[in-house]
Motif scaffolding. Structure first.
Motif, PDB file in Angstrom:
ATOM      1  N   GLY A 160       0.808  -1.208   0.000  1.00 50.47           N
ATOM      2  CA  GLY A 160       0.000   0.000   0.000  1.00 50.47           C
ATOM      3  C   GLY A 160       0.843   1.259   0.000  1.00 50.47           C
ATOM      4  O   GLY A 160       2.065   1.205   0.159  1.00 50.47           O
ATOM      5  N   ILE A 161       0.182   2.363  -0.185  1.00 51.45           N
ATOM      6  CA  ILE A 161       0.814   3.666  -0.133  1.00 51.45           C
ATOM      7  C   ILE A 161      -0.064   4.590   0.692  1.00 51.45           C
ATOM      8  O   ILE A 161      -1.271   4.388   0.811  1.00 51.45           O
ATOM      9  CB  ILE A 161       1.038   4.272  -1.541  1.00 51.45           C
ATOM     10  N   GLY A 162       0.548   5.600   1.266  1.00 52.97           N
ATOM     11  CA  GLY A 162      -0.214   6.559   2.051  1.00 52.97           C
ATOM     12  C   GLY A 162      -0.988   7.507   1.155  1.00 52.97           C
ATOM     13  O   GLY A 162      -0.617   7.737   0.006  1.00 52.97           O
ATOM     14  N   PRO A 163      -2.067   8.062   1.669  1.00 57.21           N
ATOM     15  CA  PRO A 163      -2.853   9.005   0.864  1.00 57.21           C
ATOM     16  C   PRO A 163      -2.122  10.329   0.676  1.00 57.21           C
ATOM     17  O   PRO A 163      -1.283  10.708   1.506  1.00 57.21           O
ATOM     18  CB  PRO A 163      -4.118   9.211   1.698  1.00 57.21           C
ATOM     19  N   ARG A 164      -2.447  11.008  -0.426  1.00 52.11           N
ATOM     20  CA  ARG A 164      -1.897  12.347  -0.658  1.00 52.11           C
ATOM     21  C   ARG A 164      -2.482  13.292   0.376  1.00 52.11           C
ATOM     22  O   ARG A 164      -3.615  13.145   0.785  1.00 52.11           O
ATOM     23  CB  ARG A 164      -2.267  12.842  -2.043  1.00 52.11           C
ATOM     24  N   ARG A 165      -1.697  14.273   0.759  1.00 52.40           N
ATOM     25  CA  ARG A 165      -2.201  15.242   1.740  1.00 52.40           C
ATOM     26  C   ARG A 165      -3.242  16.169   1.122  1.00 52.40           C
ATOM     27  O   ARG A 165      -4.276  16.403   1.690  1.00 52.40           O
ATOM     28  CB  ARG A 165      -1.041  16.044   2.296  1.00 52.40           C
ATOM     29  N   GLN A 166      -2.946  16.705  -0.039  1.00 50.12           N
ATOM     30  CA  GLN A 166      -3.850  17.633  -0.712  1.00 50.12           C
ATOM     31  C   GLN A 166      -4.061  17.174  -2.147  1.00 50.12           C
ATOM     32  O   GLN A 166      -3.261  17.485  -3.015  1.00 50.12           O
ATOM     33  CB  GLN A 166      -3.259  19.051  -0.732  1.00 50.12           C
ATOM     34  N   PRO A 167      -5.131  16.435  -2.396  1.00 47.64           N
ATOM     35  CA  PRO A 167      -5.360  16.026  -3.783  1.00 47.64           C
ATOM     36  C   PRO A 167      -5.595  17.261  -4.655  1.00 47.64           C
ATOM     37  O   PRO A 167      -6.154  18.260  -4.185  1.00 47.64           O
ATOM     38  CB  PRO A 167      -6.603  15.148  -3.706  1.00 47.64           C
ATOM     39  N   PRO A 168      -5.155  17.194  -5.909  1.00 51.69           N
ATOM     40  CA  PRO A 168      -5.253  18.376  -6.765  1.00 51.69           C
ATOM     41  C   PRO A 168      -6.686  18.711  -7.178  1.00 51.69           C
ATOM     42  O   PRO A 168      -6.965  19.831  -7.599  1.00 51.69           O
ATOM     43  CB  PRO A 168      -4.421  18.003  -7.989  1.00 51.69           C
ATOM     44  N   GLY A 169      -7.570  17.766  -7.079  1.00 48.69           N
ATOM     45  CA  GLY A 169      -8.940  17.990  -7.544  1.00 48.69           C
ATOM     46  C   GLY A 169      -9.060  17.625  -9.012  1.00 48.69           C
ATOM     47  O   GLY A 169      -8.078  17.643  -9.773  1.00 48.69           O
ATOM     48  N   ARG A 170     -10.260  17.280  -9.434  1.00 51.50           N
ATOM     49  CA  ARG A 170     -10.511  16.800 -10.790  1.00 51.50           C
ATOM     50  C   ARG A 170     -10.108  17.823 -11.852  1.00 51.50           C
ATOM     51  O   ARG A 170      -9.414  17.493 -12.811  1.00 51.50           O
ATOM     52  CB  ARG A 170     -11.997  16.446 -10.923  1.00 51.50           C
ATOM     53  N   THR A 171     -10.518  19.063 -11.701  1.00 48.68           N
ATOM     54  CA  THR A 171     -10.247  20.089 -12.718  1.00 48.68           C
ATOM     55  C   THR A 171      -8.754  20.334 -12.862  1.00 48.68           C
ATOM     56  O   THR A 171      -8.221  20.359 -13.982  1.00 48.68           O
ATOM     57  CB  THR A 171     -10.983  21.409 -12.361  1.00 48.68           C
ATOM     58  N   ALA A 172      -8.053  20.486 -11.752  1.00 43.69           N
ATOM     59  CA  ALA A 172      -6.606  20.740 -11.795  1.00 43.69           C
ATOM     60  C   ALA A 172      -5.850  19.535 -12.357  1.00 43.69           C
ATOM     61  O   ALA A 172      -4.892  19.697 -13.120  1.00 43.69           O
ATOM     62  CB  ALA A 172      -6.086  21.102 -10.406  1.00 43.69           C
ATOM     63  N   ALA A 173      -6.264  18.332 -11.989  1.00 43.11           N
ATOM     64  CA  ALA A 173      -5.599  17.122 -12.497  1.00 43.11           C
ATOM     65  C   ALA A 173      -5.780  17.009 -14.004  1.00 43.11           C
ATOM     66  O   ALA A 173      -4.835  16.712 -14.745  1.00 43.11           O
ATOM     67  CB  ALA A 173      -6.148  15.882 -11.798  1.00 43.11           C
ATOM     68  N   ARG A 174      -6.985  17.251 -14.492  1.00 38.98           N
ATOM     69  CA  ARG A 174      -7.246  17.199 -15.941  1.00 38.98           C
ATOM     70  C   ARG A 174      -6.450  18.275 -16.669  1.00 38.98           C
ATOM     71  O   ARG A 174      -5.907  18.024 -17.742  1.00 38.98           O
ATOM     72  CB  ARG A 174      -8.734  17.342 -16.222  1.00 38.98           C
ATOM     73  N   ALA A 175      -6.352  19.451 -16.071  1.00 36.82           N
ATOM     74  CA  ALA A 175      -5.585  20.537 -16.702  1.00 36.82           C
ATOM     75  C   ALA A 175      -4.110  20.159 -16.778  1.00 36.82           C
ATOM     76  O   ALA A 175      -3.453  20.374 -17.801  1.00 36.82           O
ATOM     77  CB  ALA A 175      -5.776  21.845 -15.930  1.00 36.82           C
ATOM     78  N   ALA A 176      -3.573  19.574 -15.708  1.00 36.89           N
ATOM     79  CA  ALA A 176      -2.166  19.169 -15.687  1.00 36.89           C
ATOM     80  C   ALA A 176      -1.881  18.104 -16.740  1.00 36.89           C
ATOM     81  O   ALA A 176      -0.781  18.056 -17.306  1.00 36.89           O
ATOM     82  CB  ALA A 176      -1.786  18.661 -14.296  1.00 36.89           C
ATOM     83  N   LEU A 177      -2.848  17.266 -17.020  1.00 32.00           N
ATOM     84  CA  LEU A 177      -2.696  16.208 -18.023  1.00 32.00           C
ATOM     85  C   LEU A 177      -3.168  16.641 -19.414  1.00 32.00           C
ATOM     86  O   LEU A 177      -3.167  15.846 -20.341  1.00 32.00           O
ATOM     87  CB  LEU A 177      -3.473  14.958 -17.578  1.00 32.00           C
TER      88      LEU A 177
END
Length: 174
Positions: A132-149
């Motif tokens: 397993g892996i630990g959760p991210r502290r601050q997820p970027p959110g759907r809109t920001a993640a899509r923009a980054a990709l």
């Protein structure tokens, strides 16, 4: 102490352990006649409380668990990661034979553990420790993640983690 081969795929581990002050012992290949001698010499010259091995199939480490047990190491442990290798009867028998020297076994999932117990390995000294892996502290959110990709809001997104091997089943996803 880290005993491992120093080939291209694992050299980083050996070097990193050494850089952090761990004692390191270079192992020859598992079918090199010197392999069991290196392990035996190490175990005879240093007290070892725990001997942990990630292998035991015969092609990875046919001797380590047996030699550690014979040397009187109080805790001989193996971690099981792969279930797909034990579907053939001969392979399963080899696994049971080569790993029978372990005091304790660790499986990385309950499902994996079940595949081993179905082949006759007792659950008595089997522990499940999930990967397993630990959760991210601050997820970027759907809109920001899509923009980054550089994805449009309606582009489909599928995430799959795991190594690209048949047992991980990416072919079903595709």
């Amino acid at each position: 102490t880290v005993l491992c081969r120093t080939g291209d795929r694992v050299r980083w581990l050996f070097e990193e352990a050494s850089a952090r002050g761990a004692r390191t012992v270079a192992l020859p290949g598992p079918h090199d006649p010197a392999y069991p001698e290196v392990i035996s010499d190490f175990l005879a010259s240093r007290p070892v409380d725990v001997f942990h091995c990630h292998a035991g199939w015969g092609w990875e480490d046919p001797h380590g668990l047996r030699l550690a047990r014979a040397a009187g190491v109080p805790a001989v442990i193996i971690t099981h990661h792969m279930s797909f290798l034990i579907h053939k009867r001969a392979t399963a028998e080899k696994l049971v034979r080569n790993t029978s020297y372990a005091h304790w076994r660790i499986a990385v999932s309950r499902g994996l553990r079940d595949t081993y117990t179905a082949r006759g390995i007792s659950e008595e000294h089997f522990v499940t420790v999930p990967n397993g892996i630990g959760p991210r502290r601050q997820p970027p959110g759907r809109t920001a993640a899509r923009a980054a990709l550089r994805l449009r809001p309606d582009d489909p997104v599928v995430l799959s983690t795991g190594r690209l091997t048949a047992v991980k089943g990416q072919r079903y996803l595709v």
